[in-house]
Write an enzyme that holds these catalytic residues in place. Sequence first.
Site, PDB file in Angstrom:
ATOM      1  N   THR A 167      38.674  51.339  34.836  1.00 28.95           N
ATOM      2  CA  THR A 167      39.657  51.803  34.019  1.00 28.95           C
ATOM      3  C   THR A 167      39.229  51.817  32.449  1.00 28.95           C
ATOM      4  OG1 THR A 167      41.064  50.994  35.697  1.00 28.95           O
ATOM      5  CG2 THR A 167      42.179  51.778  33.326  1.00 28.95           C
ATOM      6  N   THR A 193      42.199  41.782  36.060  1.00 31.22           N
ATOM      7  CA  THR A 193      41.631  42.129  37.140  1.00 31.22           C
ATOM      8  C   THR A 193      41.540  40.389  37.772  1.00 31.22           C
ATOM      9  OG1 THR A 193      39.421  42.193  38.415  1.00 31.22           O
ATOM     10  CG2 THR A 193      39.562  41.873  36.096  1.00 31.22           C
ATOM     11  N   MET A 243      37.176  36.502  46.961  1.00 26.04           N
ATOM     12  CA  MET A 243      36.809  38.004  46.434  1.00 26.04           C
ATOM     13  C   MET A 243      35.821  37.742  45.348  1.00 26.04           C
ATOM     14  SD  MET A 243      40.072  40.426  46.607  1.00 26.04           S
ATOM     15  CE  MET A 243      40.218  41.694  48.296  1.00 26.04           C
ATOM     16  N   GLN A 256      44.618  37.167  48.163  1.00 26.13           N
ATOM     17  CA  GLN A 256      44.272  36.700  46.618  1.00 26.13           C
ATOM     18  C   GLN A 256      44.757  37.441  45.594  1.00 26.13           C
ATOM     19  OE1 GLN A 256      39.687  35.070  46.693  1.00 26.13           O
ATOM     20  NE2 GLN A 256      40.080  36.609  48.325  1.00 26.13           N
ATOM     21  N   ASP A 282      39.269  39.491  39.366  1.00 24.72           N
ATOM     22  CA  ASP A 282      37.768  38.972  39.017  1.00 24.72           C
ATOM     23  C   ASP A 282      37.270  38.186  38.029  1.00 24.72           C
ATOM     24  OD1 ASP A 282      37.234  39.901  41.775  1.00 24.72           O
ATOM     25  OD2 ASP A 282      36.580  41.898  40.891  1.00 24.72           O
ATOM     26  N   GLY A 315      41.995  48.209  41.323  1.00 26.62           N
ATOM     27  CA  GLY A 315      42.672  47.239  42.312  1.00 26.62           C
ATOM     28  C   GLY A 315      44.053  46.579  41.662  1.00 26.62           C
ATOM     29  N   ARG A 370      32.966  40.536  44.232  1.00 21.86           N
ATOM     30  CA  ARG A 370      31.607  41.317  44.452  1.00 21.86           C
ATOM     31  C   ARG A 370      30.658  41.341  43.717  1.00 21.86           C
ATOM     32  NH1 ARG A 370      34.769  47.013  46.400  1.00 21.86           N
ATOM     33  NH2 ARG A 370      35.741  46.151  48.233  1.00 21.86           N
TER      34      ARG A 370
HETATM   35  O1  F6P Z   1      38.470  44.031  41.595  1.00 22.20           O
HETATM   36  C1  F6P Z   1      39.308  43.264  42.424  1.00 22.20           C
HETATM   37  C2  F6P Z   1      38.811  43.582  43.830  1.00 22.20           C
HETATM   38  O2  F6P Z   1      40.131  42.651  44.572  1.00 22.20           O
HETATM   39  C3  F6P Z   1      37.452  42.652  43.960  1.00 22.20           C
HETATM   40  O3  F6P Z   1      37.720  41.012  43.889  1.00 22.20           O
HETATM   41  C4  F6P Z   1      37.449  43.124  45.542  1.00 22.20           C
HETATM   42  O4  F6P Z   1      36.073  42.892  45.648  1.00 22.20           O
HETATM   43  C5  F6P Z   1      37.749  44.534  45.403  1.00 22.20           C
HETATM   44  O5  F6P Z   1      38.969  44.733  44.446  1.00 22.20           O
HETATM   45  C6  F6P Z   1      38.440  45.144  46.714  1.00 22.20           C
HETATM   46  O6  F6P Z   1      38.830  46.374  46.492  1.00 22.20           O
HETATM   47  P1  F6P Z   1      39.722  47.278  47.612  1.00 22.20           P
HETATM   48  O7  F6P Z   1      40.934  46.595  47.859  1.00 22.20           O
HETATM   49  O8  F6P Z   1      39.466  48.600  47.020  1.00 22.20           O
HETATM   50  O9  F6P Z   1      38.703  47.159  48.772  1.00 22.20           O
END
Ligand code: F6P
Length: 347
Positions: A114, A134, A178, A271, A136, A15, A180
Amino acid sequence: MKRGGLRLGVLTGGGDSPGLNAAIRAVVKKGILQHRAQCVGILDGFSGLIERRWRPLMYEDVSGILCRAGTILGTSNKGNPFHFGERGDVSAVALRHLRHLKLDALMCLGGDGTMAIADGLARRGAPVIGIPKTIDNDVAETDITFGFDTAATVAAEAVSILHATADAHRRIMVVEVMGRTAGWIGLHAGIAGGADVILLPEIPGSIARVVDHIRSRVRDRRFSIVVVAEGAGPEGIQRRSLHPGIVGTAVADRLEEAGFDSRVTVLGHLQRSAPPTPADRVLATRLGAAALDLAARGTFGHMVAIRKGRLVHVPLRRVSGRVKRVPRDHELVRAARAVGTSFGDGP
Ligand code: F6P
């Protein structure tokens, strides 16, 4: 320095995360200015490496991108060379293309996924260097990743702003952020935004406890703010698809059922699409520049990182397959509890 200059490849995987362009800029500018490097941008993550999609990266290509979110190279979380859809393991193709490009180093900018792929390629002899990003903030072996400060800032601002409408309507405002598997954004945004309840994936909470906490507040306060990480799972609530909003909506529904006027705000991809904060630009520039030093020294199979404020590098094998989650007794969790914030797990 290698005679004739380095040949550097750069790719961004997973992402997108604010600061990616700042890190690409740092790698390319330092490469050209200090190592007479020729730079190649691999497009759309590892997919581009497998499908032969790349382009030269010149100094002008990275001018003016420091403050831009996204990535000029494109990114993808569907290009794992070890599991490439129906084609299965195509890592040999990726390695062949790396040899064809005659790269002295491949800079892989990404998160845990990655880094795991980079580790796999490094174990097969590829001159790979990891640069962690990231929103996260959950990459193992580094205290911080760029993108996190931006995402936490956006989320904290939103939580702060929502106080006014919550107060005006005497409502519960549920804000889904965000995260997960790791709750760093929720924890920081909740503290900085003054949330009354923070629900994280790492701390199992219950709606009944949240209701108790809100009831105890309602005696003297008109409203409450509940921050919910998208991966939080108070009993009976589960994320059923990749779309943001499911957990936040379910929490708001349950609070309605308990008798509170409630609304949900889902921050989702806002975000990670904001321009990087100055802190993220600085961090991305530091890490990009540090990765160049590893390339020049021939130190491969490592990821640059920040530990206790200092630049370090760690073997990718120590990063791969691990996620840095919020410890349940983390100092910030204790600080939040100390100011009366509930994690839905106790009185
Ligand atoms: O890992 C970064 C992130 O933005 C997470 O916070 C989120 O859960 C996920 O990617 C969303 O990914 P996608 O845009 O592929 O649904």
